[in-house]
Write a protein that holds these residues in place. Structure first.
Motif, PDB file in Angstrom:
ATOM      1  N   MET A   1     -38.068  12.208   7.688  1.00  0.00           N
ATOM      2  CA  MET A   1     -37.138  13.093   6.951  1.00  0.00           C
ATOM      3  C   MET A   1     -37.228  12.741   5.790  1.00  0.00           C
ATOM      4  O   MET A   1     -37.199  11.542   5.230  1.00  0.00           O
ATOM      5  CB  MET A   1     -35.804  13.115   7.516  1.00  0.00           C
ATOM      6  N   ILE A   2     -37.446  13.621   4.605  1.00  0.00           N
ATOM      7  CA  ILE A   2     -37.452  13.499   3.243  1.00  0.00           C
ATOM      8  C   ILE A   2     -36.135  13.883   2.686  1.00  0.00           C
ATOM      9  O   ILE A   2     -35.835  14.922   2.743  1.00  0.00           O
ATOM     10  CB  ILE A   2     -38.803  13.937   2.786  1.00  0.00           C
ATOM     11  N   ARG A   3     -35.682  12.938   1.707  1.00  0.00           N
ATOM     12  CA  ARG A   3     -34.429  13.310   1.224  1.00  0.00           C
ATOM     13  C   ARG A   3     -34.707  13.232  -0.383  1.00  0.00           C
ATOM     14  O   ARG A   3     -35.691  12.740  -1.062  1.00  0.00           O
ATOM     15  CB  ARG A   3     -33.302  12.161   1.432  1.00  0.00           C
ATOM     16  N   PRO A   4     -34.042  14.032  -1.136  1.00  0.00           N
ATOM     17  CA  PRO A   4     -34.369  14.447  -2.731  1.00  0.00           C
ATOM     18  C   PRO A   4     -34.548  12.989  -3.479  1.00  0.00           C
ATOM     19  O   PRO A   4     -35.396  13.022  -4.225  1.00  0.00           O
ATOM     20  CB  PRO A   4     -33.391  15.085  -2.993  1.00  0.00           C
ATOM     21  N   ALA A  23     -22.067   7.328  -7.638  1.00  0.00           N
ATOM     22  CA  ALA A  23     -22.942   6.591  -6.817  1.00  0.00           C
ATOM     23  C   ALA A  23     -23.017   6.895  -5.507  1.00  0.00           C
ATOM     24  O   ALA A  23     -24.385   6.855  -4.980  1.00  0.00           O
ATOM     25  CB  ALA A  23     -22.937   5.295  -7.277  1.00  0.00           C
ATOM     26  N   VAL A  24     -22.004   6.862  -4.862  1.00  0.00           N
ATOM     27  CA  VAL A  24     -21.886   7.145  -3.219  1.00  0.00           C
ATOM     28  C   VAL A  24     -22.904   8.523  -3.059  1.00  0.00           C
ATOM     29  O   VAL A  24     -23.610   8.526  -1.923  1.00  0.00           O
ATOM     30  CB  VAL A  24     -20.502   7.304  -2.937  1.00  0.00           C
ATOM     31  N   MET A  25     -22.463   9.489  -4.074  1.00  0.00           N
ATOM     32  CA  MET A  25     -23.255  10.911  -3.681  1.00  0.00           C
ATOM     33  C   MET A  25     -24.779  10.790  -3.586  1.00  0.00           C
ATOM     34  O   MET A  25     -25.586  11.605  -2.944  1.00  0.00           O
ATOM     35  CB  MET A  25     -22.570  11.897  -4.535  1.00  0.00           C
ATOM     36  N   LEU A  26     -25.201   9.923  -4.681  1.00  0.00           N
ATOM     37  CA  LEU A  26     -26.589   9.806  -4.877  1.00  0.00           C
ATOM     38  C   LEU A  26     -27.170   8.884  -3.691  1.00  0.00           C
ATOM     39  O   LEU A  26     -28.306   9.259  -3.418  1.00  0.00           O
ATOM     40  CB  LEU A  26     -26.855   9.064  -6.327  1.00  0.00           C
ATOM     41  N   ALA A  27     -26.464   7.865  -3.111  1.00  0.00           N
ATOM     42  CA  ALA A  27     -26.992   7.376  -2.189  1.00  0.00           C
ATOM     43  C   ALA A  27     -26.923   8.176  -0.771  1.00  0.00           C
ATOM     44  O   ALA A  27     -27.930   8.135  -0.032  1.00  0.00           O
ATOM     45  CB  ALA A  27     -25.883   6.197  -1.717  1.00  0.00           C
ATOM     46  N   ASP A  28     -26.143   9.146  -0.752  1.00  0.00           N
ATOM     47  CA  ASP A  28     -26.177  10.182   0.370  1.00  0.00           C
ATOM     48  C   ASP A  28     -27.489  10.925   0.412  1.00  0.00           C
ATOM     49  O   ASP A  28     -27.957  11.246   1.284  1.00  0.00           O
ATOM     50  CB  ASP A  28     -24.940  10.973   0.103  1.00  0.00           C
ATOM     51  N   LEU A  29     -27.990  10.850  -0.863  1.00  0.00           N
ATOM     52  CA  LEU A  29     -28.922  11.863  -1.190  1.00  0.00           C
ATOM     53  C   LEU A  29     -30.387  10.922  -1.128  1.00  0.00           C
ATOM     54  O   LEU A  29     -31.510  11.602  -1.232  1.00  0.00           O
ATOM     55  CB  LEU A  29     -29.251  12.734  -2.436  1.00  0.00           C
ATOM     56  N   GLY A  30     -30.197   9.835  -0.763  1.00  0.00           N
ATOM     57  CA  GLY A  30     -31.198   8.941  -0.250  1.00  0.00           C
ATOM     58  C   GLY A  30     -31.572   7.848  -1.294  1.00  0.00           C
ATOM     59  O   GLY A  30     -32.556   7.030  -1.090  1.00  0.00           O
ATOM     60  N   PRO A 348     -20.053  16.127   1.683  1.00  0.00           N
ATOM     61  CA  PRO A 348     -19.412  17.559   2.127  1.00  0.00           C
ATOM     62  C   PRO A 348     -20.614  18.656   2.293  1.00  0.00           C
ATOM     63  O   PRO A 348     -20.192  19.939   2.661  1.00  0.00           O
ATOM     64  CB  PRO A 348     -18.344  17.668   1.106  1.00  0.00           C
ATOM     65  N   VAL A 349     -21.664  18.417   2.029  1.00  0.00           N
ATOM     66  CA  VAL A 349     -22.802  19.457   1.762  1.00  0.00           C
ATOM     67  C   VAL A 349     -23.656  19.265   3.022  1.00  0.00           C
ATOM     68  O   VAL A 349     -24.056  18.367   3.447  1.00  0.00           O
ATOM     69  CB  VAL A 349     -23.720  19.417   0.277  1.00  0.00           C
ATOM     70  N   ARG A 350     -24.029  20.740   3.698  1.00  0.00           N
ATOM     71  CA  ARG A 350     -24.932  20.482   4.415  1.00  0.00           C
ATOM     72  C   ARG A 350     -26.271  21.016   4.273  1.00  0.00           C
ATOM     73  O   ARG A 350     -26.255  22.168   3.428  1.00  0.00           O
ATOM     74  CB  ARG A 350     -24.410  21.639   5.934  1.00  0.00           C
ATOM     75  N   TYR A 351     -27.378  20.652   4.515  1.00  0.00           N
ATOM     76  CA  TYR A 351     -28.727  21.103   4.018  1.00  0.00           C
ATOM     77  C   TYR A 351     -29.634  21.486   5.242  1.00  0.00           C
ATOM     78  O   TYR A 351     -29.411  20.883   6.300  1.00  0.00           O
ATOM     79  CB  TYR A 351     -29.482  19.932   3.354  1.00  0.00           C
ATOM     80  N   SER A 352     -30.274  22.584   5.048  1.00  0.00           N
ATOM     81  CA  SER A 352     -31.037  22.995   6.418  1.00  0.00           C
ATOM     82  C   SER A 352     -32.466  22.112   6.513  1.00  0.00           C
ATOM     83  O   SER A 352     -32.876  22.098   7.628  1.00  0.00           O
ATOM     84  CB  SER A 352     -31.523  24.492   6.248  1.00  0.00           C
ATOM     85  N   ALA A 353     -32.562  21.332   5.285  1.00  0.00           N
ATOM     86  CA  ALA A 353     -34.223  20.614   5.359  1.00  0.00           C
ATOM     87  C   ALA A 353     -33.912  19.143   5.743  1.00  0.00           C
ATOM     88  O   ALA A 353     -34.735  18.617   5.810  1.00  0.00           O
ATOM     89  CB  ALA A 353     -34.941  20.926   4.208  1.00  0.00           C
ATOM     90  N   PHE A 354     -32.788  18.746   5.436  1.00  0.00           N
ATOM     91  CA  PHE A 354     -32.630  17.183   5.508  1.00  0.00           C
ATOM     92  C   PHE A 354     -31.059  16.961   5.872  1.00  0.00           C
ATOM     93  O   PHE A 354     -30.319  17.790   5.506  1.00  0.00           O
ATOM     94  CB  PHE A 354     -32.864  16.380   4.288  1.00  0.00           C
ATOM     95  N   ALA A 355     -30.819  15.740   6.425  1.00  0.00           N
ATOM     96  CA  ALA A 355     -29.346  15.131   6.642  1.00  0.00           C
ATOM     97  C   ALA A 355     -29.204  14.288   5.462  1.00  0.00           C
ATOM     98  O   ALA A 355     -30.103  13.579   5.114  1.00  0.00           O
ATOM     99  CB  ALA A 355     -29.289  14.715   7.884  1.00  0.00           C
ATOM    100  N   PRO A 356     -27.876  14.116   5.230  1.00  0.00           N
ATOM    101  CA  PRO A 356     -27.720  12.753   4.104  1.00  0.00           C
ATOM    102  C   PRO A 356     -28.138  11.631   4.712  1.00  0.00           C
ATOM    103  O   PRO A 356     -28.167  11.402   6.173  1.00  0.00           O
ATOM    104  CB  PRO A 356     -26.138  12.971   4.050  1.00  0.00           C
ATOM    105  N   ALA A 357     -28.381  10.360   3.801  1.00  0.00           N
ATOM    106  CA  ALA A 357     -28.943   9.229   4.433  1.00  0.00           C
ATOM    107  C   ALA A 357     -27.732   8.499   5.179  1.00  0.00           C
ATOM    108  O   ALA A 357     -26.416   8.808   5.029  1.00  0.00           O
ATOM    109  CB  ALA A 357     -29.045   8.176   3.174  1.00  0.00           C
ATOM    110  N   PRO A 358     -27.777   7.972   6.207  1.00  0.00           N
ATOM    111  CA  PRO A 358     -27.043   7.085   7.044  1.00  0.00           C
ATOM    112  C   PRO A 358     -26.041   6.472   6.162  1.00  0.00           C
ATOM    113  O   PRO A 358     -26.684   5.392   5.221  1.00  0.00           O
ATOM    114  CB  PRO A 358     -27.645   6.272   7.954  1.00  0.00           C
TER     115      PRO A 358
END
Length: 381
Positions: A1-4, A23-30, A348-358
């Motif tokens: 899975m590729i995250r942004p 910074a937490v939000m950026l971590a969620d994006l990978g 809080p955001v759902r993405y159709s192409a990827f899931a947030p990082a664990p």
């Protein structure tokens, strides 16, 4: 899975809430986030308890999951060299120091961008970085007061009130992430990084929306209305037999449906209430009339009936009840971060192409110091 943001490095020099939340939000994006803290004490929110959770306060844990921690003393030559090595490798640098405080360490935006021109350097300030604002301390509560938010929060004629969470810090965190992502996209097109600045006051003012719009249109500053809306009625809390109910009627059709649910459909044609402007002009009469009818049953019963009829309404929940509702609706509001730590709020955001990082547990102070030091000392790929 590729995250942004897979493969990107964030040097998080920020503390307290706005920067750490971004910074937490950026971590969620990978992104990989390395949090730089003061030796011995760390982020001051580690001591902001009770309540306590994990290795520090519940406050710290709420804004610092999914990070690594290294403790560096910028006054120490060896530690400062490591800090330089970190920001010189970083794709993103986050900081919320007092304006000018990082210059003597070579960690300010101009110095970092001179060495690492592809970096996106994000500064979060209270009131801007120039002129009088540069010297003003940037605390959420102070900005709520100076920025007008407290003037429209609370009961009519009563004492101004702050919002029940550090809303300005959280708005600034979201604006910081927006700015960082825009700057990263610009870098992809131009090859160059840049300095992004977010001021708490600017974030608040940009979020005053219709309330600021009312002032700009009329020249009259809005004031607190309690739970009422300045332009819509009934859009407020109303007293039922046992408790309050929140009713958010946005148009005349919804008001007619409300009247039908309450057993008095004729109210919808009463000249005082037939249109939204008329209802706004007769708020007190409207409230009194509706509360007489609502006194016949409990808030939860009325809420179910209203929702069934298409009228936006609900009980006034506590945080425990709000989380339970979100779980029942399948919104997954929390995420586990491992043993010995409470769950934390989820991306809080759902993405159709990827899931947030664990998500991973908020770090203990300098928990990853040895590993990060070894990594920084190793030759770059």
């Amino acid at each position: 899975m590729i995250r942004p943001l897979d493969g990107m490095l964030v040097a998080d020099l920020s503390r307290v809430l706005a920067g750490p939340t971004a910074a937490v939000m950026l971590a969620d994006l990978g992104a990989r986030v390395i949090k730089v803290e003061r030796p011995g004490a760390g982020d001051e929110t580690r001591a902001w308890g009770p309540p306590w959770a994990g290795s520090s306060s519940a406050y710290f844990e709420a804004a610092n999951r999914s990070k690594q921690s290294i403790a560096l003393d910028f006054g120490d030559t060896a530690d400062l060299a490591l800090a330089h090595a970190l920001v010189d490798r970083a794709d993103i640098v986050l900081e919320n120091y007092r304006t000018g405080a990082l210059e003597r360490f070579g960690l300010d935006a101009a110095s970092v961008l001179a060495r690492n021109p592809r970096a996106v350097y994000c500064s979060i300030t209270g009131f801007g970085s120039t002129g009088e604002g540069a010297a003003m301390p940037g605390y959420d509560f102070l900005v709520q007061a100076l920025g007008g938010l407290m003037s429209i929060t609370g009961d009519p004629g009563g004492e101004p009130r702050k919002v029940g969470v550090a809303m300005v810090d959280l708005l600034a965190a979201n604006h910081a992430v927006m700015g960082v992502l825009a700057a990263l996209l610009h870098r992809e097109r131009s090859g160059a990084g840049q300095h992004v600045e977010v001021a708490l006051l600017s974030s608040l003012i940009a979020s005053l929306a219709n309330q600021a719009g009312s002032y700009l249109a009329t020249g009259t500053a809005p004031r607190a209305l309690g739970n009422r809306h300045p332009s819509i009625a009934p859009y407020e809390t109303l007293r039922c037999r046992d408790d309050l109910i929140a009713v958010a009627v946005g148009n005349d059709a919804q008001f007619a449906a409300l009247c039908a649910v309450l057993g008095d459909p004729g109210l919808a044609s009463d000249p005082r209430f037939a249109t939204n402007p008329a209802r706004v002009g007769h708020r007190d009469d409207l409230q009194g009339t509706l509360e007489v009818l609502l006194a016949a049953d409990d808030a939860a019963v009325w809420a179910a009936r209203m929702l069934g009829a298409g009228v936006p309404a609900g009980t006034v929940n506590g945080i425990d009840e709000a989380l339970a509702l979100a779980r029942r609706l399948g919104l997954a509001p929390t995420v586990g971060v491992g043993p010995d730590h409470p769950e934390q709020l989820a991306h809080p955001v759902r993405y159709s192409a990827f899931a947030p990082a664990p998500a991973t547990a908020p770090p203990a102070l300098d928990e990853h110091g040895a590993a990060v030091r070894a990594w920084l000392a190793a030759p770059r790929d």
